[in-house]
Design a protein around this motif. Structure first.
Motif, mmCIF file in Angstrom:
data_model
loop_
_atom_site.group_PDB
_atom_site.id
_atom_site.type_symbol
_atom_site.label_atom_id
_atom_site.label_comp_id
_atom_site.label_asym_id
_atom_site.label_seq_id
_atom_site.Cartn_x
_atom_site.Cartn_y
_atom_site.Cartn_z
ATOM 1 N N ALA A 42 17.504 -21.185 10.465
ATOM 2 C CA ALA A 42 17.880 -20.094 11.342
ATOM 3 C C ALA A 42 16.397 -19.318 11.361
ATOM 4 O O ALA A 42 15.987 -18.934 12.359
ATOM 5 C CB ALA A 42 18.734 -19.099 10.673
ATOM 6 N N LEU A 43 15.762 -19.455 10.562
ATOM 7 C CA LEU A 43 14.432 -18.707 10.392
ATOM 8 C C LEU A 43 13.401 -19.423 11.440
ATOM 9 O O LEU A 43 12.780 -18.712 12.238
ATOM 10 C CB LEU A 43 13.666 -18.773 9.071
ATOM 11 N N GLN A 44 13.522 -20.670 11.659
ATOM 12 C CA GLN A 44 12.676 -21.434 12.328
ATOM 13 C C GLN A 44 12.994 -20.919 13.906
ATOM 14 O O GLN A 44 12.198 -20.660 14.899
ATOM 15 C CB GLN A 44 12.725 -22.792 12.540
ATOM 16 N N VAL A 54 12.099 -10.288 12.356
ATOM 17 C CA VAL A 54 12.686 -10.398 11.157
ATOM 18 C C VAL A 54 11.169 -9.858 10.193
ATOM 19 O O VAL A 54 10.498 -10.673 10.261
ATOM 20 C CB VAL A 54 13.239 -11.609 10.617
ATOM 21 N N VAL A 55 11.777 -8.767 9.434
ATOM 22 C CA VAL A 55 10.601 -8.157 8.817
ATOM 23 C C VAL A 55 10.989 -8.097 7.451
ATOM 24 O O VAL A 55 12.360 -8.085 7.069
ATOM 25 C CB VAL A 55 10.123 -6.864 9.229
ATOM 26 N N LEU A 69 15.334 -7.009 14.163
ATOM 27 C CA LEU A 69 15.212 -6.227 15.317
ATOM 28 C C LEU A 69 15.259 -7.252 16.456
ATOM 29 O O LEU A 69 14.248 -8.199 16.362
ATOM 30 C CB LEU A 69 14.112 -5.549 15.107
ATOM 31 N N THR A 70 16.088 -7.111 17.197
ATOM 32 C CA THR A 70 16.276 -7.820 18.588
ATOM 33 C C THR A 70 16.102 -7.050 19.786
ATOM 34 O O THR A 70 16.444 -6.125 19.797
ATOM 35 C CB THR A 70 17.656 -8.510 18.536
ATOM 36 N N ILE A 71 14.992 -7.640 20.736
ATOM 37 C CA ILE A 71 14.762 -6.984 21.844
ATOM 38 C C ILE A 71 15.912 -7.658 22.840
ATOM 39 O O ILE A 71 15.579 -8.787 22.947
ATOM 40 C CB ILE A 71 13.389 -6.909 22.207
#
Length: 150
Positions: A42-44, A54-55, A69-71
């Motif tokens: 998922a991170l990839q 993702v922070v 945060l998704t734009i």
């Protein structure tokens, strides 16, 4: 709290992030801290998407919080761009310290920087403390959400 930094998540951060995701009754049912394989995948995918942020919040070289945060560019609302805040977690020993407020403020500021006209988030109805927290920050419970598990 000047020693706090918020930065993009790194692969080496995943154990701490997943542990925070699993550190409550709901998360304990959904997360698998013992097997990081799906989180690595998922991170990839997230890293490959410029609209995903993702922070982690880091204090004294220790991960103490995380969020995604998704734009989302869109056509509705006259072509508005919106953002969605998800997966907000604060380490148990940091709750009540103001860290959650700082993280949400970072997400709102980044949303403005990305020219979003609206910031959205959802919280499970059983998370009454989270609901009060978001309302204190100016969010309003304006819609009813629906989910379909696939």
């Amino acid at each position: 709290m000047n020693d706090l930094s918020i930065r993009p998540v790194a692969l080496s951060d995943l154990p701490a992030v997943v542990a925070m995701l699993a550190d409550d009754p709901l998360g304990a049912q959904r997360e698998s801290p013992d097997d990081l394989t799906p989180y690595n995948t998922a991170l990839q995918r997230l890293a490959d998407d410029p609209n995903q942020h993702v922070v982690v919040a880091v204090r004294e070289e220790r991960i103490v919080g995380t969020l995604q945060l998704t734009i989302i560019p869109g056509l509705s609302r006259r072509g508005s761009t919106r953002s969605i805040i998800e997966g907000v977690r604060v380490h148990a020993d940091e709750r009540g310290s103001g860290l959650g407020t700082q993280m949400i403020q970072w997400a709102v500021d980044e949303s403005r920087r990305q020219e979003c006209q609206l910031v959205q988030l959802t919280s499970d109805v059983t998370r009454t403390d989270a609901r009060r927290f978001y309302e204190r920050l100016g969010f309003t419970a304006s819609h009813v959400g629906f989910k379909l598990t696939l």
